[in-house]
Every structure is written in C-alpha cells, then in structure tokens.
Design an enzyme around this catalytic site. Structure first.
Site, PDB file in Angstrom:
ATOM      1  N   HIS A 116       0.837  -1.205   0.000  1.00  0.00           N
ATOM      2  CA  HIS A 116       0.000   0.000   0.000  1.00  0.00           C
ATOM      3  C   HIS A 116       0.871   1.252   0.000  1.00  0.00           C
ATOM      4  O   HIS A 116       2.051   1.207   0.348  1.00  0.00           O
ATOM      5  CB  HIS A 116      -0.928   0.021   1.217  1.00  0.00           C
ATOM      6  CG  HIS A 116      -0.189   0.118   2.517  1.00  0.00           C
ATOM      7  ND1 HIS A 116       0.432  -0.952   3.099  1.00  0.00           N
ATOM      8  CD2 HIS A 116       0.052   1.175   3.338  1.00  0.00           C
ATOM      9  CE1 HIS A 116       1.018  -0.568   4.218  1.00  0.00           C
ATOM     10  NE2 HIS A 116       0.801   0.727   4.394  1.00  0.00           N
ATOM     11  N   HIS A 270       4.652   0.321   0.044  1.00  0.00           N
ATOM     12  CA  HIS A 270       5.445  -0.452   1.003  1.00  0.00           C
ATOM     13  C   HIS A 270       4.647  -1.604   1.588  1.00  0.00           C
ATOM     14  O   HIS A 270       3.413  -1.669   1.439  1.00  0.00           O
ATOM     15  CB  HIS A 270       6.022   0.450   2.105  1.00  0.00           C
ATOM     16  CG  HIS A 270       4.993   1.238   2.846  1.00  0.00           C
ATOM     17  ND1 HIS A 270       4.516   2.448   2.413  1.00  0.00           N
ATOM     18  CD2 HIS A 270       4.342   0.989   4.015  1.00  0.00           C
ATOM     19  CE1 HIS A 270       3.626   2.919   3.270  1.00  0.00           C
ATOM     20  NE2 HIS A 270       3.491   2.042   4.257  1.00  0.00           N
TER      21      HIS A 270
END
Ligand SMILES: [Fe+2]
Length: 294
Positions: A116, A270
């Site tokens: 995300h 990430h």
C-alpha cells in the site's frame, strides 16, 4: 532553522539498483544546517526511501526532524496518536491483535500487510513519512518499499499510453470504516469527517518536485479504475500490482532498534512483513503533509 550542524550528509550508500539508501554521517539529534536539510531532501528524491541507522530519537526529536521537511499531519485520518503526541502513529500489531480479539469493530486488520501507499484514500495523501524503530524482533519484521517510478518506466510504451490518462477510485472504508464508526470522527488537513468518502487520483501521477511520472495505485486502497468494466479494472490493477512488486523495483530493509526510515509516499508503496509471530515489534511514524496528486 538553526545553522549549526555536526555533519554534511555525504556518506550515502545505495541499497539497490533503483531504490533505497543509507545515510550514516549525520546525527539527527543535533540541529541541521540548511545544506544538510537540502542534501537529505535531494537523497529522498533520488532514492525514494532513505535510512539513518542508530539515531534513537525521542518522539519530540522525531517530530522536530520531520518538521524540517514540511508540515506534520495528525498521526492518521482515523486512528489517534500516542498519548500526548497526537502526530505520532504507533505501529504495534500485538496491540492491534488485542483490539481485534476484544472488539469486532476494530476493522480489517490482520497479521498480513498488503502492499500500500499510505492514506491514498484522502484528497491530499502524505508527502512522506518517517519511521522510528522502537522495538524490533530478533528476526523478521523487515519492510519492503517498491519504486513506482521505476515500475512506470518499466512499462512498454503502448501500456504507458493505456494507463496515462486513467483515473482510479481510492477507498479507505474497508480498512478503517469500522474503526471510524467506533471512534465517531476523524480529521485530516483540518477537515473533520464522520465517513470515508472515496476519492479519485490519477493512475499515473507527476512528482511535484522532480516532474517524473509514476504509478499511483495500490492494493491497500485503490478500489477500481474509472470508466472500465469491473473485469477490466480488476485485471489491469492485478497486472500493475504484480508488476510494481517485481523484485527489481523493491528494496528490503532489516531494522535495528533506533533506526530511522524516511520514504517519499508520492512515488513508493510499502509492505511490512508479518513473519515474526508473536514477537514484539513497535515502530512509530510521523507524517508530512502532501499535495493533491496530478
Ligand atoms: Fe503504511
């Protein structure tokens, strides 16, 4: 800001071919010169995520460092900060697991992260965030970052032409809707709200500082691509997500207590790896206000 400093920020070690670097010759508890701040900002733009090992900052020092790079936001649009530090968001899955066990209202949280980009479900997602490693398991709990600019540049020209003009819908309600209902209201950029209304962002955004283009969709919060059938949207997003997670675009960071990690949220996504069982892992985050993506 003050002009005294102990260092010049020259010892920058890249951690992969396209993304990530470690900076070791700076003490972030000391005031930073304008040159040091400019060098750190340059490194952030060049490497997308930069790490400062062994800094051991207090929450106040953490916020002070973040403030060199912009206006600090609330901890999160929905989830409150830690104690008196309303700007400090604490990532502690043992606490989240307790909440889940105690309260069905806690929302869609699990042991597994999703790739995300933070808070893309609001009109002005963050510029970036700075993590401070407080408690780190003996093994596991690494974080991955993907370089979404390199991922965009790795697409063929016909595929770039396809995605360039598209708009995506981002929705935080699946993850945070129940928590928001439970807490009553949230606040972001001075705006209070009681529900998370989906927002639209370009599928390919232009970085406001570098002018470079990058993919700006993520499995955490992107719901669909406007104008496509749901079959087309699902297939296209599935392809983009797999492409963005290609190891060539990804850096993996092994934390030690006291390390600081600063990422550009405009051009990365990430994933926090949930491979440490019931071991304790606590990381605190301070976030810097961003612009409306274009
Ligand atoms: Fe995140």
């Amino acid at each position: 800001m003050t002009t005294s400093t102990t260092s010049t920020v020259q010892d920058i070690t890249p951690l992969s071919g396209t993304i990530g670097a470690e900076i070791r010759d700076v003490d972030l508890r000391q005031p930073l010169s304008e040159d040091s701040v400019a060098a750190i900002r340059r490194a952030l733009l060049d490497y997308k995520v930069i790490f400062f090992p062994g800094q051991h900052l207090s929450p106040d020092e953490h916020k002070h460092f973040a403030a060199y790079f912009g206006e600090i936001t609330n901890a999160h649009p929905v989830i409150p900060g830690v104690g008196e530090h309303k700007e400090v968001f604490e990532l502690d899955y043992s606490r989240i697991r307790e909440l889940l066990a105690a309260d069905e209202q806690a929302g869609e949280y699990g042991d597994r992260d999703k790739w995300h980009t933070d808070v893309t479900f609001v009109k002005t997602p963050p510029l970036g965030s700075i993590l401070n490693a407080i408690v780190i398991p003996a093994a596991g709990g690494d974080t991955l970052w993907s370089d979404t600019q390199a991922a965009y540049e790795g697409l063929s020209q016909p595929f770039k032409d396809l995605v360039d003009g598209l708009t995506a819908v981002h929705d935080g309600s699946r993850t945070f809707g129940k928590v928001l209902d439970y807490l009553g209201e949230g606040e972001w950029d001075g705006e209070r709200f009681t529900e998370l209304v989906p927002v639209e962002h370009p599928v390919v955004r232009t970085h406001p500082e570098t002018g470079r283009r990058n993919l700006f969709v993520n499995p955490g919060f992107t719901r669909s691509i406007k104008g496509l059938t749901s079959k087309e949207s699902d297939a296209l997003l599935r392809h983009l997500y797999a492409h963005m997670a290609t190891p060539e675009y990804v850096v993996r960071y092994r934390w030690n207590q006291g390390d600081l990690g600063f990422w550009d949220n405009r051009t990365t996504m990430h994933y926090a790896i949930g491979d440490y069982g019931t071991a304790h892992r606590v990381i605190q985050r301070v976030t810097i206000r961003g612009d409306r993506p274009f």
